[in-house]
Design an enzyme around this catalytic site. Structure first.
Site, mmCIF file in Angstrom:
data_model
loop_
_atom_site.group_PDB
_atom_site.id
_atom_site.type_symbol
_atom_site.label_atom_id
_atom_site.label_comp_id
_atom_site.label_asym_id
_atom_site.label_seq_id
_atom_site.Cartn_x
_atom_site.Cartn_y
_atom_site.Cartn_z
ATOM 1 N N ASP A 244 115.915 3.496 34.947
ATOM 2 C CA ASP A 244 116.987 2.516 35.054
ATOM 3 C C ASP A 244 117.562 2.551 36.479
ATOM 4 O O ASP A 244 117.646 3.605 37.100
ATOM 5 C CB ASP A 244 118.067 2.847 34.026
ATOM 6 C CG ASP A 244 119.082 1.746 33.876
ATOM 7 O OD1 ASP A 244 118.730 0.572 34.123
ATOM 8 O OD2 ASP A 244 120.237 2.044 33.524
ATOM 9 N N GLU A 291 112.960 -0.275 36.764
ATOM 10 C CA GLU A 291 113.901 -1.359 36.475
ATOM 11 C C GLU A 291 114.376 -1.893 37.823
ATOM 12 O O GLU A 291 115.220 -1.285 38.484
ATOM 13 C CB GLU A 291 115.068 -0.824 35.636
ATOM 14 C CG GLU A 291 116.049 -1.917 35.182
ATOM 15 C CD GLU A 291 117.130 -2.179 36.219
ATOM 16 O OE1 GLU A 291 117.097 -3.270 36.850
ATOM 17 O OE2 GLU A 291 117.989 -1.319 36.409
ATOM 18 N N ASP A 344 121.002 -5.401 27.900
ATOM 19 C CA ASP A 344 122.183 -5.892 28.610
ATOM 20 C C ASP A 344 122.332 -7.408 28.540
ATOM 21 O O ASP A 344 123.362 -7.944 28.951
ATOM 22 C CB ASP A 344 122.127 -5.477 30.079
ATOM 23 C CG ASP A 344 122.490 -4.019 30.298
ATOM 24 O OD1 ASP A 344 123.233 -3.460 29.470
ATOM 25 O OD2 ASP A 344 122.031 -3.432 31.299
#
Length: 448
Positions: A244, A291, A344
């Site tokens: 991430d 990501e 998200d």
């Protein structure tokens, strides 16, 4: 892992029905995936959730969320092999948990001797709380065993497990308490630099994460040993790992931690290739995904490409009218993980309902003539993309609206709590049988 076309489903175990969510519910979900032609199950981090339910602000980036085990009368004693294998983090986490239960405040507010890890005070605490410490260790051993059983079950049915590694860690965590020298803190453990992101798609004022920044120079002194240990733990749990906020390796947004917003900050240079090289040297090549969403520079792209990691694309970012938009499925490179949306994002159906008439018409034209719901037609376009892996949140397969959204970045409440009342039947995949083609067409159209 991405030398074969695959499709998968994103669902965090906390969203599974029942109590023992690493047991029968997880096995039933694996069976459902396998019957539908999906070969990847992506979760969010498996670490203990914070009070708001977020697994991204955990008390430990090594430990597992014991609540997923359900209510059990007792745990078997942890084996000496497990304790030895997890020695880099387990003793500190167990003691941190006990202190948190004892004092009910963040570690920066504990008695100074324990806050600062005075050797004599620590030794006395380990003796005083020995039984409670052992209970935490046994709990983590039980989590490890349950996950290993689930992973073996999934592998036997051709399903790989895809994990998620947050870039930063929570301030009130065993990780920071045990290694304050690795983070930008003052003498009393308070943040001396805030971390987050500048204004972006999700927030006009940026995001403040209340997480400490790393002392990269200090981490480099021991070859990034903490990061190596962390990645080793992830490799023990997953077949594929998403990093991430990958752009933080190149540079991360930092600002005054007392500021009201993240607007006024600057980019602080990260370790870049040096950290990736240290991980590779210690652990060999790992199946990592970057990501790379948000404010991505040429330097970030160069770092990802040089490492050979797949990047990410998201359908909901594709409709700005530019035919060269990299998030359009047909524009994705093979070495890509393509999503209808991430945890998200709004759900696909919720996103469609929120669009202006102009953009909705643009999306409908892209989907093409169809008698099926628009979200189903879009999923079919995703599955026909050249991306090696297509990931679909279960909410999108079910056509659920905004009430099923997992997280809204920049908000402090109402997140992380969506849960299934029961697993769907096989009909949920009837509209997406093209996913089966993703395991058949391999060499002829993938050149990785």
């Amino acid at each position: 892992m991405l030398h074969q076309r695959r499709a998968g489903v994103l669902l965090h175990p906390t969203s599974l029905p029942g109590n023992d969510r690493l047991g029968s519910a997880a096995r039933a979900f694996v069976d459902l995936l396998a019957r539908g032609g999906f070969s990847v199950w992506q979760t969010l981090p498996l670490n203990p959730c914070d009070e708001a339910g977020s697994p991204y602000a955990s008390s430990s980036v090594f430990a597992g969320e014991a609540a997923l085990l359900g209510v059990r009368a007792s745990y078997p004693p942890a084996s000496t092999e497990f304790v030895a294998a997890q020695a880099a983090w387990l003793p500190d986490y167990a003691l941190f948990r006990v202190f948190h239960e004892e004092f009910s405040v963040a570690w920066t507010q504990w008695p100074a001797a324990l806050r600062d890890r005075d050797p004599e005070a620590m030794a006395q605490a380990r003796e005083k709380y020995a039984r409670r410490i052992q209970a935490v260790i046994d709990e983590q051993a039980a989590f490890d065993a349950a996950w290993a059983e689930l992973r073996a079950y999934a592998h036997a049915r051709g399903v790989l497990l895809f994990g998620d590694l947050p870039f930063f860690v929570a301030h009130d965590s065993a990780d920071v308490w045990a290694h304050p020298e690795l983070f930008q803190l003052d003498a009393e453990g308070r943040l001396s630099a805030g971390t987050g992101v500048p204004p972006d798609y999700f927030s006009r004022s940026g995001q403040q994460w209340n997480m400490p920044h790393y002392r990269w120079a200090r981490m480099a002194e021991d070859g990034y040993a903490w990061w190596v240990a962390r990645m080793r733990r992830q490799a023990q749990l997953f077949d594929l790992i998403r990093i991430d906020h990958f752009r933080g390796l190149d540079a991360a947004w930092t600002f005054d931690p007392t500021a009201d917003s993240a607007i006024d900050g600057h980019w602080e240079v990260g370790p870049g290739k040096a950290l990736l090289d240290a991980i590779h040297t210690a652990l060999g090549p790992l199946p990592l995904v970057a990501e790379d969403l948000g404010h991505i520079t040429e330097a970030v792209d160069e770092l990802r490409v040089a490492a050979g990691y797949p990047g990410m694309r998201v359908l909901q970012f594709a409709f700005d009218g530019d035919p060269a938009n990299p998030h359009l499925p047909e524009n994705c490179e093979p070495n890509t993980v393509l999503y209808s949306g991430t945890h998200d994002n709004e759900t696909l159906a919720g996103w469609l309902a929120s669009l202006s008439p102009e953009i909705h018409d643009r999306v409908a034209a892209y989907a093409g003539p169809t008698t099926r719901p628009l979200h189903v037609a879009l999923i079919q376009r995703l599955l026909e993309a050249p991306a090696a892996l297509v990931m679909l949140p279960l909410q999108d397969l079910l056509g659920l609206g905004g009430s099923a959204r997992m997280n809204t970045p920049g908000t402090d409440s109402g997140n992380w709590h969506w849960r299934l009342q029961a697993l769907p039947d096989d009909a949920v995949f009837d509209a997406c049988r093209l996913s089966n083609l993703r395991t058949q067409r391999i060499a002829e159209d993938l050149q990785l």
